[in-house]
Motif scaffolding. Sequence first.
Motif, PDB file in Angstrom:
ATOM      1  N   LEU A 201       0.805  -1.178   0.078  1.00  0.00           N
ATOM      2  CA  LEU A 201       0.068   0.000   0.019  1.00  0.00           C
ATOM      3  C   LEU A 201       1.045   1.395   0.067  1.00  0.00           C
ATOM      4  CD1 LEU A 201      -2.620  -1.200   2.636  1.00  0.00           C
ATOM      5  CD2 LEU A 201      -2.816  -1.244   0.270  1.00  0.00           C
ATOM      6  N   THR A 202       2.309   1.022   0.164  1.00  0.00           N
ATOM      7  CA  THR A 202       3.065   2.262   0.066  1.00  0.00           C
ATOM      8  C   THR A 202       4.309   1.756  -0.974  1.00  0.00           C
ATOM      9  OG1 THR A 202       4.608   1.361   1.769  1.00  0.00           O
ATOM     10  CG2 THR A 202       2.592   2.681   2.389  1.00  0.00           C
ATOM     11  N   PRO A 203       5.053   2.997  -1.429  1.00  0.00           N
ATOM     12  CA  PRO A 203       6.107   2.578  -2.275  1.00  0.00           C
ATOM     13  C   PRO A 203       7.188   1.928  -1.447  1.00  0.00           C
ATOM     14  CG  PRO A 203       5.708   5.069  -2.553  1.00  0.00           C
ATOM     15  CD  PRO A 203       4.786   4.408  -1.217  1.00  0.00           C
TER      16      PRO A 203
ATOM     17  N   THR B  58      -1.943   3.898  -1.801  1.00  0.00           N
ATOM     18  CA  THR B  58      -3.168   4.515  -0.850  1.00  0.00           C
ATOM     19  C   THR B  58      -2.866   5.582  -0.108  1.00  0.00           C
ATOM     20  OG1 THR B  58      -3.742   2.044  -0.618  1.00  0.00           O
ATOM     21  CG2 THR B  58      -4.589   3.502   1.039  1.00  0.00           C
ATOM     22  N   GLN B  59      -3.693   6.489   0.013  1.00  0.00           N
ATOM     23  CA  GLN B  59      -3.661   7.919   0.845  1.00  0.00           C
ATOM     24  C   GLN B  59      -3.285   7.534   2.138  1.00  0.00           C
ATOM     25  OE1 GLN B  59      -3.771  10.999  -0.284  1.00  0.00           O
ATOM     26  NE2 GLN B  59      -3.569  11.863   1.741  1.00  0.00           N
ATOM     27  N   ASP B  60      -2.321   8.408   3.010  1.00  0.00           N
ATOM     28  CA  ASP B  60      -2.050   8.273   4.306  1.00  0.00           C
ATOM     29  C   ASP B  60      -2.810   9.257   4.983  1.00  0.00           C
ATOM     30  OD1 ASP B  60      -0.908   7.979   6.980  1.00  0.00           O
ATOM     31  OD2 ASP B  60       1.136   8.413   6.194  1.00  0.00           O
ATOM     32  N   PRO B  61      -3.670   8.652   5.832  1.00  0.00           N
ATOM     33  CA  PRO B  61      -4.679   9.637   6.381  1.00  0.00           C
ATOM     34  C   PRO B  61      -3.973  10.443   7.487  1.00  0.00           C
ATOM     35  CG  PRO B  61      -5.398   7.569   6.956  1.00  0.00           C
ATOM     36  CD  PRO B  61      -4.246   7.356   5.851  1.00  0.00           C
TER      37      PRO B  61
ATOM     38  N   ARG C 120     -10.243   4.275   4.456  1.00  0.00           N
ATOM     39  CA  ARG C 120     -11.067   2.921   4.474  1.00  0.00           C
ATOM     40  C   ARG C 120     -11.934   2.797   3.493  1.00  0.00           C
ATOM     41  NH1 ARG C 120     -15.723   3.959   8.606  1.00  0.00           N
ATOM     42  NH2 ARG C 120     -16.435   4.800   6.853  1.00  0.00           N
ATOM     43  N   ASP C 121     -12.716   3.618   2.951  1.00  0.00           N
ATOM     44  CA  ASP C 121     -13.496   3.416   2.125  1.00  0.00           C
ATOM     45  C   ASP C 121     -13.210   2.945   0.659  1.00  0.00           C
ATOM     46  OD1 ASP C 121     -15.636   3.543   3.936  1.00  0.00           O
ATOM     47  OD2 ASP C 121     -16.189   5.736   3.285  1.00  0.00           O
ATOM     48  N   ALA C 122     -12.082   3.666   0.403  1.00  0.00           N
ATOM     49  CA  ALA C 122     -11.135   3.307  -0.728  1.00  0.00           C
ATOM     50  C   ALA C 122     -10.699   1.978  -0.765  1.00  0.00           C
ATOM     51  CB  ALA C 122      -9.974   4.575  -1.055  1.00  0.00           C
ATOM     52  N   LEU C 123      -9.946   1.586   0.547  1.00  0.00           N
ATOM     53  CA  LEU C 123      -9.724   0.244   0.385  1.00  0.00           C
ATOM     54  C   LEU C 123     -10.825  -0.698   0.322  1.00  0.00           C
ATOM     55  CD1 LEU C 123      -7.042   0.830   3.364  1.00  0.00           C
ATOM     56  CD2 LEU C 123      -6.442  -0.151   1.081  1.00  0.00           C
TER      57      LEU C 123
ATOM     58  N   ALA D 242     -13.275  -4.959  -2.685  1.00  0.00           N
ATOM     59  CA  ALA D 242     -14.538  -5.492  -3.056  1.00  0.00           C
ATOM     60  C   ALA D 242     -14.396  -5.769  -4.844  1.00  0.00           C
ATOM     61  CB  ALA D 242     -15.809  -4.669  -2.840  1.00  0.00           C
ATOM     62  N   ARG D 243     -13.753  -4.884  -5.488  1.00  0.00           N
ATOM     63  CA  ARG D 243     -13.453  -5.293  -6.936  1.00  0.00           C
ATOM     64  C   ARG D 243     -12.577  -6.571  -7.100  1.00  0.00           C
ATOM     65  NH1 ARG D 243     -13.046   0.415  -7.217  1.00  0.00           N
ATOM     66  NH2 ARG D 243     -10.862   0.249  -7.263  1.00  0.00           N
ATOM     67  N   ARG D 244     -11.292  -6.544  -6.360  1.00  0.00           N
ATOM     68  CA  ARG D 244     -10.407  -7.431  -6.401  1.00  0.00           C
ATOM     69  C   ARG D 244     -10.777  -9.112  -5.931  1.00  0.00           C
ATOM     70  NH1 ARG D 244      -7.483 -11.391  -6.917  1.00  0.00           N
ATOM     71  NH2 ARG D 244      -5.265 -11.112  -7.219  1.00  0.00           N
ATOM     72  N   PHE D 245     -11.636  -8.853  -5.025  1.00  0.00           N
ATOM     73  CA  PHE D 245     -12.048  -9.981  -4.422  1.00  0.00           C
ATOM     74  C   PHE D 245     -13.468 -10.497  -4.496  1.00  0.00           C
ATOM     75  CE2 PHE D 245      -7.974  -8.544  -2.202  1.00  0.00           C
ATOM     76  CZ  PHE D 245      -7.321  -9.827  -2.483  1.00  0.00           C
TER      77      PHE D 245
END
Length: 158
Positions: free
Chosen positions: A101-103, A125-128, A146-149, A154-157
């Motif tokens: 989720l990070t470089p 993924t954005q770091d809040p 949270r919602d982006a993840l 949901a799309r991937r799995f």
Amino acid sequence: MATDDPPSPRQPGAVLFACNFNRVRSPMAEALLRRLAGDRIFVDSCGLKPTPEAFTDPEQPRAVDPLVAEVMAEIGCDLSGYRTKTFDELEDDSFDLVISLTPESQHRAVEMARGRAAEIEYWPTQDPTLTEGSRQARLEAYRMTRDALAQKIARRFR
């Protein structure tokens, strides 16, 4: 019946989510996939390095960020017993899929998978934690992460 969605990739049996400290993004992703997949997929998460608290007080329980616990509880995911860990502290490293989720964690995931049959995916993924402002503004940033993840999972799995 035709659909515009591409077919789902083969579903892995074991998934690892990785980020920097295993306090925010990767525990969120782990809990979200556990909620979606139940026991059909083994899910774990880790970070590159111990949390800052581990350096100052090794006896300190290594919990998730308190705002993570709060926004995950809003959707029924209890992270109160979660303890952070690093790549080196994983009990098992035989994952079919590693999602970084990070470089920084992407580089370690590639090293870990070298010579193995594991797939590697990078989900920037954005770091809040970088959000400043009121508590409400910070909570909203955590909810957005949270919602982006949740959408990606949901799309991937599906």
